[in-house]
Design an enzyme around this catalytic site. Structure first.
Site, PDB file in Angstrom:
ATOM      1  N   ASP A  11       6.032   2.092   0.140  1.00  0.00           N
ATOM      2  CA  ASP A  11       5.989   0.846  -0.624  1.00  0.00           C
ATOM      3  C   ASP A  11       6.900   1.068  -1.822  1.00  0.00           C
ATOM      4  O   ASP A  11       6.495   1.651  -2.822  1.00  0.00           O
ATOM      5  CB  ASP A  11       4.554   0.547  -1.056  1.00  0.00           C
ATOM      6  N   GLU A  72       8.637  -1.186   3.131  1.00  0.00           N
ATOM      7  CA  GLU A  72       8.416  -2.608   2.903  1.00  0.00           C
ATOM      8  C   GLU A  72       9.755  -3.301   2.669  1.00  0.00           C
ATOM      9  O   GLU A  72      10.575  -2.835   1.877  1.00  0.00           O
ATOM     10  CB  GLU A  72       7.502  -2.844   1.709  1.00  0.00           C
ATOM     11  N   ASP A 145      -0.441   0.495  -4.474  1.00  0.00           N
ATOM     12  CA  ASP A 145       0.839   0.952  -3.901  1.00  0.00           C
ATOM     13  C   ASP A 145       0.594   1.958  -2.773  1.00  0.00           C
ATOM     14  O   ASP A 145       1.276   1.941  -1.758  1.00  0.00           O
ATOM     15  CB  ASP A 145       1.715   1.615  -4.972  1.00  0.00           C
TER      16      ASP A 145
END
Length: 190
Positions: A11, A72, A145
């Site tokens: 992430d 991501e 996260d």
């Protein structure tokens, strides 16, 4: 017994970069290998921050030796500064995967939420709860996260489980149907 697929989910972010490594068996059961957050000082120059993110990612890659990397996908946000930092951290992650010859793929937040919860607009708590259930954790993964990185890894590993056009009607689970819908939506906005 087949070897599990080891996936590193990332992430991306300049201040906090979530990382999660999972082993996923062919039957889709998953085991937590590693979870954490790589941090950099918001007061440091961007180049120093990106170097810190790269060093942290290299450590995770060296220690856990994933088979594949899932990152991501950066999407448009109103805060240009935030999206730029996220895009730069994402680029570092993709570069490091390529340097090691690892396949890497990006997934949108909607795709990830649909794969994990069956609902593409799930909130952070719903994603954390499902990640904890899937990985049989005693507590929700924190910070967000780190949970997002684990969700990315699981999403990527399960991607092959999404129904195809050749699947018989009704063969897909509700989560798989939501996943397929999110994938179609993501393709239409590319």
């Amino acid at each position: 017994m087949a070897t599990p697929l080891r996936v590193l989910g990332i992430d991306p972010g300049l201040t906090r970069c979530g990382v999660g490594v999972v082993d996923v068996a062919p039957n889709r059961t998953a085991t937590l290998v590693h979870v954490g957050v790589i941090r950099s000082s918001p007061d440091a120059p961007a180049s120093v921050r990106l170097a810190a993110i790269a060093a942290g990612l290299r450590e995770v890659l060296d220690e856990h030796r994933p088979h594949v990397v899932a990152v991501e996908r950066v999407f448009a946000q109103h805060n240009t500064r935030t999206v730029m930092g996220t895009a730069q951290a994402s680029g570092v992650a993709l570069l490091l995967a390529a340097e090691r010859g690892l396949p890497a793929e990006t997934h949108t937040p909607t795709e990830v939420k649909a794969a994990i919860t069956g609902y593409g607009a799930a909130d952070k708590r719903q994603v954390q709860t499902m990640v904890a259930r899937v990985l049989r954790l005693d507590a929700l993964p924190r910070p967000a996260d780190a949970a997002d990185a684990l969700a990315l890894a699981l999403c990527h590993a399960w991607r092959g489980g999404a129904p195809s056009a050749a699947s018989p009607a009704g063969a897909a689970t509700p989560a798989q149907k939501a996943w397929a819908d999110a994938e179609r939506l993501a393709r239409s906005v590319r």
